[in-house]
Scaffold this active site. Sequence first.
Site, mmCIF file in Angstrom:
data_model
loop_
_atom_site.group_PDB
_atom_site.id
_atom_site.type_symbol
_atom_site.label_atom_id
_atom_site.label_comp_id
_atom_site.label_asym_id
_atom_site.label_seq_id
_atom_site.Cartn_x
_atom_site.Cartn_y
_atom_site.Cartn_z
ATOM 1 N N SER A 64 -38.450 80.427 -22.992
ATOM 2 C CA SER A 64 -37.101 80.224 -22.446
ATOM 3 C C SER A 64 -36.279 79.196 -23.210
ATOM 4 C CB SER A 64 -37.172 79.817 -20.967
ATOM 5 O OG SER A 64 -37.829 80.784 -20.205
ATOM 6 N N ASN B 9 -37.980 86.310 -31.753
ATOM 7 C CA ASN B 9 -38.888 87.381 -31.341
ATOM 8 C C ASN B 9 -38.073 88.418 -30.565
ATOM 9 O OD1 ASN B 9 -40.917 89.005 -30.449
ATOM 10 N ND2 ASN B 9 -41.846 87.500 -29.063
ATOM 11 N N TRP B 10 -37.730 89.504 -31.244
ATOM 12 C CA TRP B 10 -36.869 90.518 -30.613
ATOM 13 C C TRP B 10 -37.630 91.400 -29.627
ATOM 14 C CZ3 TRP B 10 -33.276 92.728 -35.067
ATOM 15 C CH2 TRP B 10 -32.317 91.761 -35.376
ATOM 16 N N LYS B 11 -38.953 91.311 -29.651
ATOM 17 C CA LYS B 11 -39.784 92.148 -28.764
ATOM 18 C C LYS B 11 -39.392 93.615 -28.941
ATOM 19 C CE LYS B 11 -40.460 88.170 -25.858
ATOM 20 N NZ LYS B 11 -40.736 87.599 -24.558
ATOM 21 N N GLY C 81 -37.179 84.130 -27.715
ATOM 22 C CA GLY C 81 -37.076 85.537 -27.311
ATOM 23 C C GLY C 81 -35.653 85.895 -26.927
ATOM 24 N N HIS D 149 -49.417 87.454 -29.105
ATOM 25 C CA HIS D 149 -48.419 87.109 -28.084
ATOM 26 C C HIS D 149 -49.011 87.363 -26.688
ATOM 27 C CE1 HIS D 149 -44.798 87.102 -25.661
ATOM 28 N NE2 HIS D 149 -44.226 86.428 -26.646
ATOM 29 N N GLU E 244 -46.872 78.813 -26.177
ATOM 30 C CA GLU E 244 -46.021 79.456 -25.170
ATOM 31 C C GLU E 244 -46.738 79.376 -23.823
ATOM 32 O OE1 GLU E 244 -42.949 82.114 -27.200
ATOM 33 O OE2 GLU E 244 -44.664 83.377 -26.805
HETATM 34 P P1 PGA Z 1 -38.253 83.833 -24.250
HETATM 35 O O1 PGA Z 1 -39.433 84.560 -25.045
HETATM 36 O O2 PGA Z 1 -37.550 82.938 -25.203
HETATM 37 O O3 PGA Z 1 -37.386 84.977 -23.768
HETATM 38 O O4 PGA Z 1 -38.887 83.093 -23.137
HETATM 39 C C1 PGA Z 1 -40.251 83.830 -25.934
HETATM 40 C C2 PGA Z 1 -41.407 84.684 -26.359
HETATM 41 O O5 PGA Z 1 -41.977 85.396 -25.533
HETATM 42 O O6 PGA Z 1 -41.790 84.664 -27.550
#
Ligand code: PGA
Length: 224
Positions: A186, A9-11, A207, A95, A146
């Site tokens: 994380s 998930n590159w956001k 992420g 999300h 999540e």
């Molecule tokens: P993260 O993000 O791995 O940086 O915690 C995961 C997500 O929000 O999909």
Amino acid sequence: MKNLIIAANWKSNKTKEEARIWIEEFSQFEIPENIEVIILAPYTLLDMLSAYIKVNSLKIKLGSQDISPFDHGPYTGEISSEQIKEFADYVLVGHSERRSNLGESNDMVNKKIEKAKKAGLKEIVCISGLEQAKSLSSDDLILAYEPPGSISTSGPNAKPKDPKLVSDFVLKLKEFRNGNILYGGSVNHEDVKTYTSLDNINGALVGSESLNAKAFVDLIKNAS
Ligand code: PGA
């Protein structure tokens, strides 16, 4: 060996040039047979990435990070399911960042799922608790659990969830849901296996650790 889905998930990260450098580096790596890699990229990168994947016959799937709850038409700023389908096979829906920053409700999530289904996209739906899972109108979904507070960007105290608690949660989820379940929050290349080896967990939603191609390769290598 267990089949796994590892979704990046590159956001709201990466310019076209940064994404090009990432995919050039990542594509040197041979993805193991049992792992499906999905890049959930910003809309602006889908065209370039899908062309790169096609030309180089890469074993990578693409997805968007959101979808319009409407059909095509007069919905300024929205990207419809059929527009996404031109480039991608997957879509991420619900999300927690969208739920909290943009007030996305369970009802809105269901509308988006309905549009994704109509276009033949596969949905990865994020949930942070059982109530959100119960509100989903379809059973044919990949769920990404999540937990609040475990997403790396949610604050200085963010930490991955205790795997025992993830297991307990997923057992309760399995009482009323079918389908694949990913863990997200994380996850990094060092702890990924702690989660992917849990019963009823079929992969990870990643992420921060997915933004660096080398770290993401290490994560995939360590996942199974
Ligand atoms: P993260 O993000 O791995 O940086 O915690 C995961 C997500 O929000 O999909």
